[in-house]
Write a protein that holds these residues in place. Sequence first.
Motif, PDB file in Angstrom:
ATOM      1  N   LYS A 242      -7.078 -12.125   3.084  1.00  0.00           N
ATOM      2  CA  LYS A 242      -6.541 -12.525   4.389  1.00  0.00           C
ATOM      3  C   LYS A 242      -7.620 -13.279   5.192  1.00  0.00           C
ATOM      4  O   LYS A 242      -8.161 -14.252   4.720  1.00  0.00           O
ATOM      5  CB  LYS A 242      -6.014 -11.270   5.110  1.00  0.00           C
ATOM      6  CG  LYS A 242      -5.066 -10.420   4.243  1.00  0.00           C
ATOM      7  CD  LYS A 242      -3.812 -11.156   3.871  1.00  0.00           C
ATOM      8  CE  LYS A 242      -2.817 -10.408   3.002  1.00  0.00           C
ATOM      9  NZ  LYS A 242      -3.237  -9.480   2.010  1.00  0.00           N
TER      10      LYS A 242
ATOM     11  N   GLU B 291      -4.211   2.178   8.810  1.00  0.00           N
ATOM     12  CA  GLU B 291      -4.631   0.796   9.083  1.00  0.00           C
ATOM     13  C   GLU B 291      -5.016   0.695  10.560  1.00  0.00           C
ATOM     14  O   GLU B 291      -4.311   1.239  11.414  1.00  0.00           O
ATOM     15  CB  GLU B 291      -3.482  -0.185   8.768  1.00  0.00           C
ATOM     16  CG  GLU B 291      -3.206  -0.260   7.279  1.00  0.00           C
ATOM     17  CD  GLU B 291      -1.995  -1.129   6.895  1.00  0.00           C
ATOM     18  OE1 GLU B 291      -1.354  -1.716   7.790  1.00  0.00           O
ATOM     19  OE2 GLU B 291      -1.705  -1.217   5.693  1.00  0.00           O
TER      20      GLU B 291
ATOM     21  N   ASN C  68       0.331  -3.588   9.343  1.00  0.00           N
ATOM     22  CA  ASN C  68       1.117  -4.745   8.912  1.00  0.00           C
ATOM     23  C   ASN C  68       2.475  -4.266   8.408  1.00  0.00           C
ATOM     24  O   ASN C  68       2.518  -3.522   7.430  1.00  0.00           O
ATOM     25  CB  ASN C  68       0.354  -5.468   7.782  1.00  0.00           C
ATOM     26  CG  ASN C  68       1.150  -6.610   7.178  1.00  0.00           C
ATOM     27  OD1 ASN C  68       2.115  -7.081   7.763  1.00  0.00           O
ATOM     28  ND2 ASN C  68       0.756  -7.052   5.995  1.00  0.00           N
TER      29      ASN C  68
ATOM     30  N   VAL D 272      -0.132 -13.897   4.958  1.00  0.00           N
ATOM     31  CA  VAL D 272      -0.361 -13.586   6.374  1.00  0.00           C
ATOM     32  C   VAL D 272      -1.857 -13.633   6.626  1.00  0.00           C
ATOM     33  O   VAL D 272      -2.661 -13.529   5.700  1.00  0.00           O
ATOM     34  CB  VAL D 272       0.221 -12.182   6.690  1.00  0.00           C
ATOM     35  CG1 VAL D 272      -0.536 -11.079   5.968  1.00  0.00           C
ATOM     36  CG2 VAL D 272       0.280 -11.900   8.183  1.00  0.00           C
TER      37      VAL D 272
ATOM     38  N   ASP E 173      -8.052   0.828   6.777  1.00  0.00           N
ATOM     39  CA  ASP E 173      -7.881  -0.549   6.317  1.00  0.00           C
ATOM     40  C   ASP E 173      -8.000  -1.436   7.562  1.00  0.00           C
ATOM     41  O   ASP E 173      -7.162  -1.386   8.466  1.00  0.00           O
ATOM     42  CB  ASP E 173      -6.501  -0.675   5.661  1.00  0.00           C
ATOM     43  CG  ASP E 173      -6.244  -2.067   5.092  1.00  0.00           C
ATOM     44  OD1 ASP E 173      -6.799  -3.050   5.634  1.00  0.00           O
ATOM     45  OD2 ASP E 173      -5.465  -2.182   4.134  1.00  0.00           O
TER      46      ASP E 173
ATOM     47  N   GLY F 179      -8.853 -10.928  -3.197  1.00  0.00           N
ATOM     48  CA  GLY F 179      -9.992 -10.015  -3.248  1.00  0.00           C
ATOM     49  C   GLY F 179      -9.832  -8.832  -2.322  1.00  0.00           C
ATOM     50  O   GLY F 179      -8.949  -8.806  -1.450  1.00  0.00           O
TER      51      GLY F 179
ATOM     52  N   THR G 204       0.842  -1.202   0.000  1.00  0.00           N
ATOM     53  CA  THR G 204       0.000   0.000   0.000  1.00  0.00           C
ATOM     54  C   THR G 204       0.876   1.251   0.000  1.00  0.00           C
ATOM     55  O   THR G 204       0.586   2.243  -0.673  1.00  0.00           O
ATOM     56  CB  THR G 204      -0.935  -0.006   1.228  1.00  0.00           C
ATOM     57  OG1 THR G 204      -1.673  -1.233   1.241  1.00  0.00           O
ATOM     58  CG2 THR G 204      -1.908   1.148   1.180  1.00  0.00           C
TER      59      THR G 204
ATOM     60  N   PHE H 177      -6.598  -6.595   9.299  1.00  0.00           N
ATOM     61  CA  PHE H 177      -6.100  -7.481  10.358  1.00  0.00           C
ATOM     62  C   PHE H 177      -7.156  -7.800  11.429  1.00  0.00           C
ATOM     63  O   PHE H 177      -7.350  -8.972  11.751  1.00  0.00           O
ATOM     64  CB  PHE H 177      -4.811  -6.909  10.970  1.00  0.00           C
ATOM     65  CG  PHE H 177      -3.544  -7.376  10.275  1.00  0.00           C
ATOM     66  CD1 PHE H 177      -3.598  -8.013   9.032  1.00  0.00           C
ATOM     67  CD2 PHE H 177      -2.294  -7.187  10.850  1.00  0.00           C
ATOM     68  CE1 PHE H 177      -2.437  -8.446   8.388  1.00  0.00           C
ATOM     69  CE2 PHE H 177      -1.131  -7.632  10.215  1.00  0.00           C
ATOM     70  CZ  PHE H 177      -1.197  -8.257   8.984  1.00  0.00           C
TER      71      PHE H 177
HETATM   72  C1  LIG Z   1      -3.346  -4.426   5.789  1.00  0.00           C
HETATM   73  C2  LIG Z   1      -3.276  -4.868   4.360  1.00  0.00           C
HETATM   74  N1  LIG Z   1      -3.975  -4.202   3.416  1.00  0.00           N
HETATM   75  C3  LIG Z   1      -3.936  -4.565   2.125  1.00  0.00           C
HETATM   76  C4  LIG Z   1      -3.167  -5.624   1.702  1.00  0.00           C
HETATM   77  C5  LIG Z   1      -3.164  -5.973   0.230  1.00  0.00           C
HETATM   78  O1  LIG Z   1      -3.897  -7.078   0.013  1.00  0.00           O
HETATM   79  P1  LIG Z   1      -4.030  -7.843  -1.385  1.00  0.00           P
HETATM   80  O2  LIG Z   1      -2.754  -8.604  -1.545  1.00  0.00           O
HETATM   81  O3  LIG Z   1      -5.216  -8.703  -1.189  1.00  0.00           O
HETATM   82  O4  LIG Z   1      -4.194  -6.800  -2.433  1.00  0.00           O
HETATM   83  C6  LIG Z   1      -2.430  -6.351   2.637  1.00  0.00           C
HETATM   84  C7  LIG Z   1      -1.604  -7.492   2.199  1.00  0.00           C
HETATM   85  O5  LIG Z   1      -0.795  -8.020   2.924  1.00  0.00           O
HETATM   86  C8  LIG Z   1      -2.481  -5.964   3.994  1.00  0.00           C
HETATM   87  O6  LIG Z   1      -1.790  -6.624   4.947  1.00  0.00           O
END
Ligand SMILES: Cc1ncc(COP(=O)(O)O)c(C=O)c1O
Length: 337
Positions: A120, A66, A70, A283, A95, A130, A25, A98
Amino acid sequence: NFYAIFNICSAGDHFISASTIYGGTYNLFAVTLKKLGIEVTFVDQDAPAEEIKKAFRPNTKALFAETVSNPAMNVLDIEKFAEIAHSEGVPLIVDNTFPTPINCRPFEWGADIVVHSTTKYMDGHAAALGGAIVDSGNFDWEAYADKYPGLTQPDESYHGLTYTKAFGKGAYITKAVVQLMRDLGSAQSPQNSFLLNIGLETLHLRMPRHCENALKAAEYLESRPEVAWVNYPGLEGNKYYELAQKYMPNGTCGVMTFGLKGGRNASIKFMDNLGLIAIVTHVADARSCILHPASHTHRQLSDQQLIEAGVAPDLIRLSVGIENAEDIINDIEQALG
Ligand SMILES: Cc1ncc(COP(=O)(O)O)c(C=O)c1O
């Protein structure tokens, strides 16, 4: 995350994001959106509100963070961020990947838009990629009509329709679907939607188990002399323990980071010794998985370069699954040697 921002930002606009977000991100915001003429300013989410407000400009359109980051595992003070965003006349986008909606409900603390990587916990089995955007409908775009012309002025690509007038509280999410998804794609395939739906049916059962297992694993790691540090917001004494208790009283998630006293080499040995816990970049899965960036995703970097990239050479990210907690701890125990 791209659609969530791009739905209200275009070339010449600016938004603000917490700096400790998922690396993918971070790159999307700092590099890709910049190519589209959208600028981001990263802020320390733990800084006082007055400090963060200094980053706002007349062309700032959103504030992003977030809920549990992460891999830094920072817990967001959602109410503080909502107050900052609203006092500056922009929506707060969070976001919530988690904690998932089982553990954290950001709308109740003032967030306007929530995004998830459904890849996740929501799927839970690494079966389908997705993402989801959830709009509370609470942000008053019309009150800042000049700032959000994409929502408050006629859309020439949609028969001159004005989203706020035609859809009211559903303006933002309708625009994301009928305009961005129409033009850019990213519609989930029926098979992947089916798989995600199956995952969602057990999310409420899996999340408490993730949290229960993770707390046991974190407490075990803390008790071991080989372990230098453990970063899990569910541990008393963690910097974010109080915030986690406030926003996620039933637990945060299964993810934590820790470091071994022997640094990079001890970490590599530990990783090689693991049996049950899978070494994968993924993860937040039903199965326990683990990543040591210094020997995997970032292995070409020296210790010094790693530190400069914000990744400690000894940092291990453990995503505790829903297996039997004793099996997980036994695997950690035998791998520590
Ligand atoms: C907090 C968070 N947001 C977004 C994403 C992106 O997810 P995606 O790989 O499904 O696009 C991740 C991927 O690790 C993530 O940990």
